[in-house]
Write a protein that holds these residues in place. Sequence first.
Motif, PDB file in Angstrom:
ATOM      1  N   GLY A 165      13.425   8.146  27.420  1.00  0.00           N
ATOM      2  CA  GLY A 165      13.601   9.391  27.844  1.00  0.00           C
ATOM      3  C   GLY A 165      14.589  10.246  27.261  1.00  0.00           C
ATOM      4  O   GLY A 165      14.322  11.348  26.874  1.00  0.00           O
ATOM      5  N   ASN A 166      15.730   9.514  26.961  1.00  0.00           N
ATOM      6  CA  ASN A 166      16.534  10.343  26.168  1.00  0.00           C
ATOM      7  C   ASN A 166      16.188  10.678  24.854  1.00  0.00           C
ATOM      8  O   ASN A 166      16.348  11.526  24.154  1.00  0.00           O
ATOM      9  CB  ASN A 166      17.881   9.463  26.074  1.00  0.00           C
ATOM     10  CG  ASN A 166      18.681   9.386  27.442  1.00  0.00           C
ATOM     11  OD1 ASN A 166      18.206  10.023  28.220  1.00  0.00           O
ATOM     12  ND2 ASN A 166      19.590   8.341  27.337  1.00  0.00           N
ATOM     13  N   ARG A 167      15.526   9.577  24.269  1.00  0.00           N
ATOM     14  CA  ARG A 167      15.042   9.790  22.531  1.00  0.00           C
ATOM     15  C   ARG A 167      14.008  11.001  22.630  1.00  0.00           C
ATOM     16  O   ARG A 167      13.692  11.343  21.635  1.00  0.00           O
ATOM     17  CB  ARG A 167      14.795   8.447  21.933  1.00  0.00           C
ATOM     18  CG  ARG A 167      15.898   7.482  21.814  1.00  0.00           C
ATOM     19  CD  ARG A 167      15.570   6.577  20.753  1.00  0.00           C
ATOM     20  NE  ARG A 167      16.815   5.926  20.147  1.00  0.00           N
ATOM     21  CZ  ARG A 167      16.732   4.914  19.234  1.00  0.00           C
ATOM     22  NH1 ARG A 167      15.750   4.757  18.541  1.00  0.00           N
ATOM     23  NH2 ARG A 167      17.891   4.541  18.910  1.00  0.00           N
ATOM     24  N   PHE A 168      13.053  10.771  23.858  1.00  0.00           N
ATOM     25  CA  PHE A 168      11.985  11.675  23.754  1.00  0.00           C
ATOM     26  C   PHE A 168      12.365  13.188  23.777  1.00  0.00           C
ATOM     27  O   PHE A 168      11.981  13.848  22.917  1.00  0.00           O
ATOM     28  CB  PHE A 168      11.107  11.351  25.226  1.00  0.00           C
ATOM     29  CG  PHE A 168       9.932  12.333  25.344  1.00  0.00           C
ATOM     30  CD1 PHE A 168       8.819  12.108  24.438  1.00  0.00           C
ATOM     31  CD2 PHE A 168      10.122  13.273  26.168  1.00  0.00           C
ATOM     32  CE1 PHE A 168       7.947  13.419  24.568  1.00  0.00           C
ATOM     33  CE2 PHE A 168       8.899  14.366  26.356  1.00  0.00           C
ATOM     34  CZ  PHE A 168       7.879  14.175  25.483  1.00  0.00           C
ATOM     35  N   ILE A 169      13.380  13.306  24.635  1.00  0.00           N
ATOM     36  CA  ILE A 169      13.929  14.573  24.733  1.00  0.00           C
ATOM     37  C   ILE A 169      14.429  15.083  23.332  1.00  0.00           C
ATOM     38  O   ILE A 169      14.330  16.277  22.744  1.00  0.00           O
ATOM     39  CB  ILE A 169      14.939  15.004  25.692  1.00  0.00           C
ATOM     40  CG1 ILE A 169      14.219  14.676  27.217  1.00  0.00           C
ATOM     41  CG2 ILE A 169      15.471  16.190  25.782  1.00  0.00           C
ATOM     42  CD1 ILE A 169      15.065  14.718  28.425  1.00  0.00           C
ATOM     43  N   THR A 170      15.501  14.196  22.572  1.00  0.00           N
ATOM     44  CA  THR A 170      15.981  14.589  21.601  1.00  0.00           C
ATOM     45  C   THR A 170      14.867  14.976  20.451  1.00  0.00           C
ATOM     46  O   THR A 170      15.007  15.671  19.579  1.00  0.00           O
ATOM     47  CB  THR A 170      17.049  13.596  21.161  1.00  0.00           C
ATOM     48  OG1 THR A 170      16.523  12.226  21.147  1.00  0.00           O
ATOM     49  CG2 THR A 170      18.183  13.704  22.187  1.00  0.00           C
ATOM     50  N   THR A 171      14.022  13.874  20.451  1.00  0.00           N
ATOM     51  CA  THR A 171      12.852  13.793  19.301  1.00  0.00           C
ATOM     52  C   THR A 171      12.030  15.167  19.383  1.00  0.00           C
ATOM     53  O   THR A 171      11.740  15.858  18.461  1.00  0.00           O
ATOM     54  CB  THR A 171      11.843  12.473  19.399  1.00  0.00           C
ATOM     55  OG1 THR A 171      12.853  11.618  19.296  1.00  0.00           O
ATOM     56  CG2 THR A 171      11.095  12.417  18.130  1.00  0.00           C
ATOM     57  N   LEU A 172      11.740  15.469  20.768  1.00  0.00           N
ATOM     58  CA  LEU A 172      10.902  16.607  20.980  1.00  0.00           C
ATOM     59  C   LEU A 172      11.750  17.958  20.498  1.00  0.00           C
ATOM     60  O   LEU A 172      11.169  18.859  20.039  1.00  0.00           O
ATOM     61  CB  LEU A 172      10.782  16.760  22.596  1.00  0.00           C
ATOM     62  CG  LEU A 172       9.875  18.033  22.991  1.00  0.00           C
ATOM     63  CD1 LEU A 172       8.395  17.897  22.385  1.00  0.00           C
ATOM     64  CD2 LEU A 172      10.063  18.154  24.526  1.00  0.00           C
ATOM     65  N   LEU A 173      13.164  17.992  20.674  1.00  0.00           N
ATOM     66  CA  LEU A 173      13.978  19.177  20.449  1.00  0.00           C
ATOM     67  C   LEU A 173      13.862  19.098  18.909  1.00  0.00           C
ATOM     68  O   LEU A 173      13.493  20.240  18.200  1.00  0.00           O
ATOM     69  CB  LEU A 173      15.110  19.003  20.955  1.00  0.00           C
ATOM     70  CG  LEU A 173      15.399  19.248  22.407  1.00  0.00           C
ATOM     71  CD1 LEU A 173      16.845  18.931  22.640  1.00  0.00           C
ATOM     72  CD2 LEU A 173      14.996  20.654  22.826  1.00  0.00           C
ATOM     73  N   SER A 174      14.023  18.058  18.237  1.00  0.00           N
ATOM     74  CA  SER A 174      13.753  17.844  16.638  1.00  0.00           C
ATOM     75  C   SER A 174      12.812  18.317  16.228  1.00  0.00           C
ATOM     76  O   SER A 174      12.720  18.899  15.060  1.00  0.00           O
ATOM     77  CB  SER A 174      14.409  16.552  16.145  1.00  0.00           C
ATOM     78  OG  SER A 174      14.342  16.342  14.942  1.00  0.00           O
TER      79      SER A 174
END
Length: 511
Positions: free
Chosen positions: A239-248
């Motif tokens: 979940g954490n990485r998804f949000i950060t990857t999505l923002l990136s």
Amino acid sequence: MTKKNLVTGALILTAASFITRVLGFVYRIYMSNLIGAEGMGLYQLIFPIYMLAWTISASGISLSVSKLVAQENAKREYGNISRIIKISVLLSVGIGLIISVFIYYFAPWIATSILKEPRTILSLKILASCVPFMAAASSIKGYFYGLQEMTKPAASQVLEQISRMLVIYLLASFFIPKGLSYACALSVIGMCVGELVSFLYVLISYKRNKQRKKKVKKPTLNWFQSCSALLVMAIPLTGNRFITTLLSSIENIMIPIQLQAFGMSNAEAISIYGQFSGMAMPLIFFPSMLTGSLSVALVPAVSEAKAVNNTRQIHRTVSKSIHFTCLIGIGATCLFAVFPKELGLSIYNQADVGDMLYSMAWICPFFYLQATLAGILNGLGQQISTFKHNVIGSIISILFIYFLVPVYGFKGFLWAVIVSSIVITLLHLRTVLKYTSLTLELSKWVIRPALAAVASSLTAKYILNHYLLTQFSLRWSMAFTLIALTIVYIIFLFVLQSISKEDLKTLKRNI
């Protein structure tokens, strides 16, 4: 089981990363000449989708496997390790298949509505085929990382890159004449074949590794307990990485769009994006093969030390890691600040790439430290902290891109990258110091390396201008200059006592 040392693991990954990146540079130079900056820009537009697919299907599970295997290995619960890896592969492949179907059927919508580039439809459909293999390979690599057996993941990196290059070379004459859409698709085919080869290699390595081991006792964790332990860690990580990857991904997709708002044509915006993401940034990140390998090795090393409450080992590992990263980052800054034009011309024959290198040179220490500090925080179980910091950095970057790029053009994007990277790194550092009670050694970590880097880069510049360029071509002159720069930098580090003979003895003992 023999305990593998952090330094050994990092060196193995570094050697593989060096080979992979050298091959990658040959590949990128070949591709840039083959499809041009605009073609590279189209290829780079696919990467946000690729990274989102990997994040959802593999990132959290792979890191969870690495940490759980390290913990169970420290407790000698080898039966639990086998059960954890089986569950992780089943989960990652299942999620990967769902993502593959989604990408394939919604490729036209993703290309036209999100990427704003219909020429990427074919590439997206091809990309869908490799997601399950990529996910499974990541889980198995997590197993080897957890055992700190870095040779197999390292070899898979090299095989993946070689396979990719071979496919491009063999199929280029068929795809390139058909236009940029097919040229981009060719790059994705190479990537997919590389993922498949990597998966087959780590799978065979895992099977052989199991056969060599003696029969172990039954696992103390049942299937439900193993799955729960994995998901409790993997779900928040994913979940954490998804949000950060999505923002990136939003950042990367916005760049060509906002450059067009600045007044550029679609082709110009895609070309500049291709120069930056496909040419300049790989150069900027090339020295980070050392620190990137270290960040991967840090997770199981710190996790294992924490599992047995070895505070002294944690302090030692963190201190040496930050010191080593600062040496590389500061050295890289002087390299790209003093030789930007020479590097851009000798590698890509494009002076514009040199301008980008100079602008990004000053951020190298923050780029590299960010990865190392994230590895430390993940090993300490502070994934929520890294998540918060990355979200803050991404929001800053998105705001800069949205408001500044239409006004200042590409300079606005460069400011976005620089400011967000500094903020993330400082937040990471503050949290690491808080949870390790480590003392900053600014003189040893920053001031002395900076003096050594300045002295060595100016010395190398003098050698290049007064001796090498009069005898050799620019490309060969830069090759010799890099060798000279490295040697002189190490000498100055010793002279200024930023590193010592004791550091070398420690390194030798640990290999």
